[in-house]
Scaffold this motif. Structure first.
Motif, PDB file in Angstrom:
ATOM      1  N   GLY A 158     -18.326  -3.862 -14.380  1.00  0.00           N
ATOM      2  CA  GLY A 158     -17.172  -3.783 -14.886  1.00  0.00           C
ATOM      3  C   GLY A 158     -16.253  -5.152 -14.742  1.00  0.00           C
ATOM      4  N   LYS A 159     -16.894  -6.015 -14.022  1.00  0.00           N
ATOM      5  CA  LYS A 159     -15.995  -7.214 -13.704  1.00  0.00           C
ATOM      6  C   LYS A 159     -16.875  -8.402 -14.406  1.00  0.00           C
ATOM      7  CE  LYS A 159     -14.605  -5.774  -9.223  1.00  0.00           C
ATOM      8  NZ  LYS A 159     -13.185  -5.486  -9.649  1.00  0.00           N
ATOM      9  N   PRO A 160     -16.162  -9.481 -14.892  1.00  0.00           N
ATOM     10  CA  PRO A 160     -16.715 -10.599 -15.879  1.00  0.00           C
ATOM     11  C   PRO A 160     -17.565 -11.304 -14.876  1.00  0.00           C
ATOM     12  CG  PRO A 160     -14.434 -10.861 -15.174  1.00  0.00           C
ATOM     13  CD  PRO A 160     -14.673  -9.412 -14.927  1.00  0.00           C
ATOM     14  N   VAL A 161     -18.851 -11.838 -15.699  1.00  0.00           N
ATOM     15  CA  VAL A 161     -19.556 -12.696 -15.071  1.00  0.00           C
ATOM     16  C   VAL A 161     -19.762 -13.885 -15.711  1.00  0.00           C
ATOM     17  CG1 VAL A 161     -20.707 -11.331 -13.369  1.00  0.00           C
ATOM     18  CG2 VAL A 161     -21.625 -11.428 -15.649  1.00  0.00           C
ATOM     19  N   ALA A 162     -19.827 -13.918 -17.209  1.00  0.00           N
ATOM     20  CA  ALA A 162     -20.148 -15.196 -17.964  1.00  0.00           C
ATOM     21  C   ALA A 162     -19.947 -14.658 -19.613  1.00  0.00           C
ATOM     22  CB  ALA A 162     -21.569 -15.416 -17.934  1.00  0.00           C
ATOM     23  N   GLY A 163     -19.806 -15.557 -20.091  1.00  0.00           N
ATOM     24  CA  GLY A 163     -19.597 -15.541 -21.668  1.00  0.00           C
ATOM     25  C   GLY A 163     -20.538 -15.984 -22.519  1.00  0.00           C
ATOM     26  N   ILE A 164     -20.785 -15.219 -23.601  1.00  0.00           N
ATOM     27  CA  ILE A 164     -21.669 -15.803 -24.645  1.00  0.00           C
ATOM     28  C   ILE A 164     -21.081 -15.617 -26.011  1.00  0.00           C
ATOM     29  CG2 ILE A 164     -23.791 -14.986 -25.826  1.00  0.00           C
ATOM     30  CD1 ILE A 164     -24.721 -13.642 -23.318  1.00  0.00           C
TER      31      ILE A 164
END
Length: 268
Positions: A55-61
């Protein structure tokens, strides 16, 4: 520390994102490879997907688009972009140009999340700038499936070391035990790496300066095998080096990144 709660110090890599022609295919690929969860975002955010672990952000696409929001034909190259934290994007952009860099995308607000820009250093390596507001950046790092290192591979280490010091306040210092390799330090702490293109064995002639994203994995060899089965390709097969066992690979759409199982800290 795998989970990040405090704001990133200026000059520290704080986020990575991927620009690809086929966003859904990339979401599926990285879900299977790293266990990420994510889906295309709302239209007002350009469909940008924030991928997460626990549930925690790691990367964007995101889908590769032109500045006016159109999908080009032929498509733009697939690429991972490293973002460096700043307290003031506009001031840092000005420092970038005064120090010999160029601006690819001028500062712009991203909803209430923050303010960003995309720039290039004097050797042509492209990177992003992120001024956090509601969104700090990656909240999970340094564990399998998350970013563990960001590295500048450049045609001119001497010139760009001065650039990053002046524009972003990070200083390059020789890394002990790694010939020709430098650590970028923010407030005395290593936050990234740098080496000359000539220091890299087997690099294809004409490779431009670039930032390379490293993702941590439990097992480099099995991760590479899974990547190949999913349609990815291998630029540099798994090998042992001072920091662990790593490989340089591409996803099915041609985006280059590295995977590494880090060596345990030396005892004693």
């Amino acid at each position: 520390m795998p989970e990040v709660s405090a704001p990133y110090r200026p000059g520290t890599p704080c986020w990575v994102d991927l620009m690809v022609p086929d966003q859904q295919a990339a979401l599926d690929f990285y879900r299977d490879l790293f266990g990420w969860q994510g889906e295309a975002g709302p239209p007002e955010a350009g469909g940008y997907a924030v991928c997460s672990m626990r549930g925690k952000p790691v990367a964007g696409i995101m889908t590769a688009m032109t500045p006016d929001g159109k999908i080009p034909d032929p498509p733009l190259p697939s690429v991972w972009t490293t973002y460096l934290a700043t307290d003031d994007v506009d001031a840092t952009q000005s420092a970038v140009t005064k120090s010999g860099g160029t601006v690819t995308m001028p500062p712009a607000d991203v909803l209430a999340l923050g303010r960003m820009a995309v720039v290039a250093d004097p050797s042509g390596a492209v990177f992003g700038l992120w001024q956090a507001r509601d969104f700090q950046g990656a909240a999970v790092v340094n564990e399998p499936g998350a970013v563990v290192w960001n590295e500048l591979n450049t045609s001119d280490p001497d010139a760009v070391s001065g650039f990053y010091s002046k524009a972003l306040g990070i200083k390059a210092a020789p890394m002990e035990g790694a010939s020709g390799y430098f650590a970028f330090e923010a407030d005395g702490r290593a936050v990234g790496g740098m080496q000359g293109l000539g220091n890299i064995e087997g690099l294809p002639p004409g490779t431009p300066s670039h930032w390379l994203t490293y993702f941590a994995v439990d097992d480099t060899d099995s991760t590479v095998d899974a990547l190949i089965r999913a349609g990815g390709s291998v630029l540099k097969p798994p090998f042992d080096m001072i920091a662990g066992r790593m490989a340089v690979v591409q996803d099915p759409q041609g985006s280059t990144f590295a995977v590494i199982k880090a060596s345990p800290p030396a005892s004693g």
